[in-house]
Write a protein that holds these residues in place. Sequence first.
Motif, PDB file in Angstrom:
ATOM      1  N   ALA A  72       0.844  -1.196   0.000  1.00 21.08           N
ATOM      2  CA  ALA A  72       0.000   0.000   0.000  1.00 21.08           C
ATOM      3  C   ALA A  72       0.875   1.240   0.000  1.00 21.08           C
ATOM      4  CB  ALA A  72      -0.930   0.008   1.205  1.00 21.08           C
ATOM      5  N   VAL A  73       0.414   2.272  -0.689  1.00 13.93           N
ATOM      6  CA  VAL A  73       1.078   3.572  -0.640  1.00 13.93           C
ATOM      7  C   VAL A  73       0.042   4.630  -0.291  1.00 13.93           C
ATOM      8  CG1 VAL A  73       2.887   2.972  -2.295  1.00 13.93           C
ATOM      9  CG2 VAL A  73       0.764   4.011  -3.115  1.00 13.93           C
ATOM     10  N   VAL A  74       0.519   5.695   0.307  1.00 15.38           N
ATOM     11  CA  VAL A  74      -0.328   6.854   0.580  1.00 15.38           C
ATOM     12  C   VAL A  74       0.349   8.083  -0.012  1.00 15.38           C
ATOM     13  CG1 VAL A  74      -1.424   5.966   2.672  1.00 15.38           C
ATOM     14  CG2 VAL A  74       0.751   7.205   2.843  1.00 15.38           C
ATOM     15  N   VAL A  75      -0.464   9.064  -0.361  1.00 11.75           N
ATOM     16  CA  VAL A  75       0.045  10.372  -0.765  1.00 11.75           C
ATOM     17  C   VAL A  75      -0.248  11.323   0.388  1.00 11.75           C
ATOM     18  CG1 VAL A  75      -0.155  12.283  -2.402  1.00 11.75           C
ATOM     19  CG2 VAL A  75      -0.337   9.926  -3.211  1.00 11.75           C
ATOM     20  N   VAL A  76       0.788  11.977   0.882  1.00 10.47           N
ATOM     21  CA  VAL A  76       0.645  12.916   1.990  1.00 10.47           C
ATOM     22  C   VAL A  76       0.981  14.309   1.476  1.00 10.47           C
ATOM     23  CG1 VAL A  76       1.282  13.442   4.368  1.00 10.47           C
ATOM     24  CG2 VAL A  76       1.444  11.089   3.533  1.00 10.47           C
ATOM     25  N   ARG A  77       0.091  15.249   1.717  1.00 15.90           N
ATOM     26  CA  ARG A  77       0.339  16.623   1.270  1.00 15.90           C
ATOM     27  C   ARG A  77       0.240  17.572   2.444  1.00 15.90           C
ATOM     28  NH1 ARG A  77      -1.607  17.741  -4.827  1.00 15.90           N
ATOM     29  NH2 ARG A  77      -0.576  19.683  -4.268  1.00 15.90           N
ATOM     30  N   SER A  78       1.185  18.501   2.506  1.00 14.03           N
ATOM     31  CA  SER A  78       1.166  19.493   3.576  1.00 14.03           C
ATOM     32  C   SER A  78       0.097  20.535   3.275  1.00 14.03           C
ATOM     33  CB  SER A  78       2.534  20.158   3.701  1.00 14.03           C
ATOM     34  OG  SER A  78       2.891  20.823   2.503  1.00 14.03           O
ATOM     35  N   LEU A  79      -0.579  20.998   4.316  1.00 15.22           N
ATOM     36  CA  LEU A  79      -1.647  21.972   4.109  1.00 15.22           C
ATOM     37  C   LEU A  79      -1.107  23.337   3.714  1.00 15.22           C
ATOM     38  CD1 LEU A  79      -4.321  21.163   6.847  1.00 15.22           C
ATOM     39  CD2 LEU A  79      -4.063  20.258   4.525  1.00 15.22           C
ATOM     40  N   ASP A  80       0.221  23.557   3.890  1.00 14.48           N
ATOM     41  CA  ASP A  80       0.792  24.804   3.395  1.00 14.48           C
ATOM     42  C   ASP A  80       1.180  24.709   1.917  1.00 14.48           C
ATOM     43  OD1 ASP A  80       3.132  23.342   3.319  1.00 14.48           O
ATOM     44  OD2 ASP A  80       4.146  24.474   4.892  1.00 14.48           O
ATOM     45  N   SER A  81       0.903  23.541   1.287  1.00 22.27           N
ATOM     46  CA  SER A  81       1.115  23.307  -0.149  1.00 22.27           C
ATOM     47  C   SER A  81       2.577  23.300  -0.573  1.00 22.27           C
ATOM     48  CB  SER A  81       0.353  24.341  -1.000  1.00 22.27           C
ATOM     49  OG  SER A  81      -1.030  24.088  -0.947  1.00 22.27           O
ATOM     50  N   LYS A  82       3.511  23.198   0.359  1.00 24.11           N
ATOM     51  CA  LYS A  82       4.930  23.208   0.005  1.00 24.11           C
ATOM     52  C   LYS A  82       5.477  21.810  -0.267  1.00 24.11           C
ATOM     53  CE  LYS A  82       4.986  27.630   1.111  1.00 24.11           C
ATOM     54  NZ  LYS A  82       4.855  28.660   0.068  1.00 24.11           N
TER      55      LYS A  82
END
Length: 787
Positions: A344-354
Amino acid sequence: MKHFYVSIFFTLFSFTYLQAQSLAPLTVEKIMRDPKMWIGTSPTDITWADDSKTVYFKWNPDKNPADSLYGYSLSGKKISKVPPADRRRMPGKNGIYNRSRTMRLYEKNGDIFIVNYKDFSIRQLTNTTERETEPAFSGDENSVIFERDDNLFSVALNSGLISQRTDFKKGTKKADSKESGQEKFLKADQLALFEVLKERKEKKDAGKKITDADKPARPKEIYLSDKNISNQQLSPDGLFVTYRLTKADKSAKSTEVPNYVTESGFTEEIPARTKVGAPAAEVEFWVYDVKKDTARKVAATDIPGIYDKPDYLKDYPKSDTASKKKERKVIFHGPFWSDNGQQAVVVVRSLDSKDRWIMAFDPAALSLKLLDRQRDEAWIGGPGIGGYPQSAGEIGWLDNQTIYFQSETTGYSHLYTFNISTGKKTALTSGRFEVQNVVLSKDKKTFYLITNEVHPGEQHVYRVAAAGGARTRLTQTPGAHEMTLSPDEKHLAIRFSQSTSPWELYLLDNTGAKNAAPLQITHSVSPEFCSYPWREAKVVTVKAGDGQDIYARVYEPKQSNGKAVIFVHGAGYLQNAHKWWSQYFREYMFHNLLTDKGYTVLDMDYRASSGYGRDWRTGIYRFMGGKDLTDHTDGAQWLVKTYGIDPKKIGIYGGSYGGFITLMALFTTPDVFAAGAALRPVTDWAAYNHAYTANILNEPQADSLAYRKSSPIYHAAGLKNHLLICHGMVDVNVHYQDVVRLSQRLIELGKSNWELASYPMEDHAFVEASSWTDEYKRILKLFEEKL
């Protein structure tokens, strides 16, 4: 092949061209009419029948109030309107396939269905008043998992048995009442004194123990408190449930937009959005372990770079040095499971979009392992990636060890694979162009891509092996192509357009034959529309002051009047200097009208426009009204040098972001433009929405310098020439309050060379032909009188 595409339009134009010269000239009233009544309606929403024998689309050749569903039969070679009864019986669109692609799940009207591709029979799995959504096959494909009332259920395909797999509940669990010391003493004393009481209690306890043992296994009750649940997934082995919990900050204040012209006769309030910088929601990623009967939150603490601070804080030394080591807020997407259910893989994104991290994920250990990190000090974005943290972007599995995804690592969005066993990352595409759409074949051996590698203003379909190698170009004619692959992958439904011809539907055999000829299915434009010789604007490049090439469209008059108008497209991240039919078709016709009158019209893909890669996309970071505006002032100088335009007779106009640029142009470069029309403009970026604005300018309370430089309201004192502002009063995107505040500012500054036209019943995108007509008559009058 080019001749094939344009032959129909050429035929229409050829016998009407000479007639058109003697026709009455274009007028605003004519071109701003309801487009379906005089231009025609292009086909949209293209889908295929499961048996690949019919392609369906929405269309409106009869000029009805709304589009209807049509189908083209490949065997009968004809178009027919789908009767309402047949349309209601049709299977739902899209959905989820099993691994062998012999079955497809879909949701329709809140119920779950399955199509068997052996005979294309349809079986309804649920039929309830509740809404069932998000169907997916279980890991062994013997059951279908779906969502109902925030919980996961499964239905066995052999027996039809429905089982509840989760028990999420709103609120908090009521605590069992606790006995006081006195109550405990009395109870023990009673049981010690009275034998009958003791015997009865023992019988009751034994009976309860038997009853509890006989109860069927039920999922654990998990109380959500005041949080909302989303993205519930059951792992392929059925041992884990992953989900997101979101807690909104109730202190975030929203705007109410007044609606003055209402059926009731009273002013009514329209609930609208918050403003940029409002307190953000808390988002958590959780795993419920079915065997251990425990729910645990996945920590982001050990994600590489989770404590990294953005570079812009260096402009605020106190904030930069005072800020402690702080874990940034993130949002998890997925997990995305391999076919065998082992990875399994996940995509994690910072809420500051950096930042965007792609990570291997182990639900048993709650562990994360970095596979790929993309960091951008401006903001993460681009085709197939998504410009907001709420987007996972393009991602999937080629085999049980290899994922594919898109990334702007090189400065352009390209397609990559990554082997999670070897750690090898492979670029399937590369170069100074963008991969703008990706479709994987059912055997996972071939990608179908849409790219702009031929020219930034063209979009073509390619086929490339998933293992890599040379691409095969499937479309040839200049313009834009949108592709929908048939389920049997033998045909491509293509929507195609050119700059002077609206979108039409074509069929292309996916046989691998070189230069296969597409077959045109629809003919949508009206004879009246074709009676005018619409100009094909030249696609040119204009050299910017910093040496960059700006792609632009220029409309050349037969005899120049020495005047020019520059049009600024909206949205910021959008493309309009291209070779296909513009979404700004009214503006395109208006530019023909202006050119008939002798104006030269320039339409530029200024800094931040889409289609040109990361550096162009982020060229406005922390300064909107910077390079995007100087691109237009450079365009004005180019008009003077190239076409001999009088530098004192150049106007500018645009809507939304184009309206914002128009304000900045007249306020900060007042000697370049003699007049401007700002339509539904942003006047203060601190009043716009969070998702769009925080990417580009960060948050106003953290980066006030960026907002002061970028907001027109702070520069209004520079207004020197003539300004027209047009704004819908029920605009829930750029609020009418924006222009009211600017009006007050202009009044206090003593400015008298401006006017405001308000449209009481229009939102951000105008609907009524009368409003479009009034607006563009005012724009034309402005240019005719003030240039």
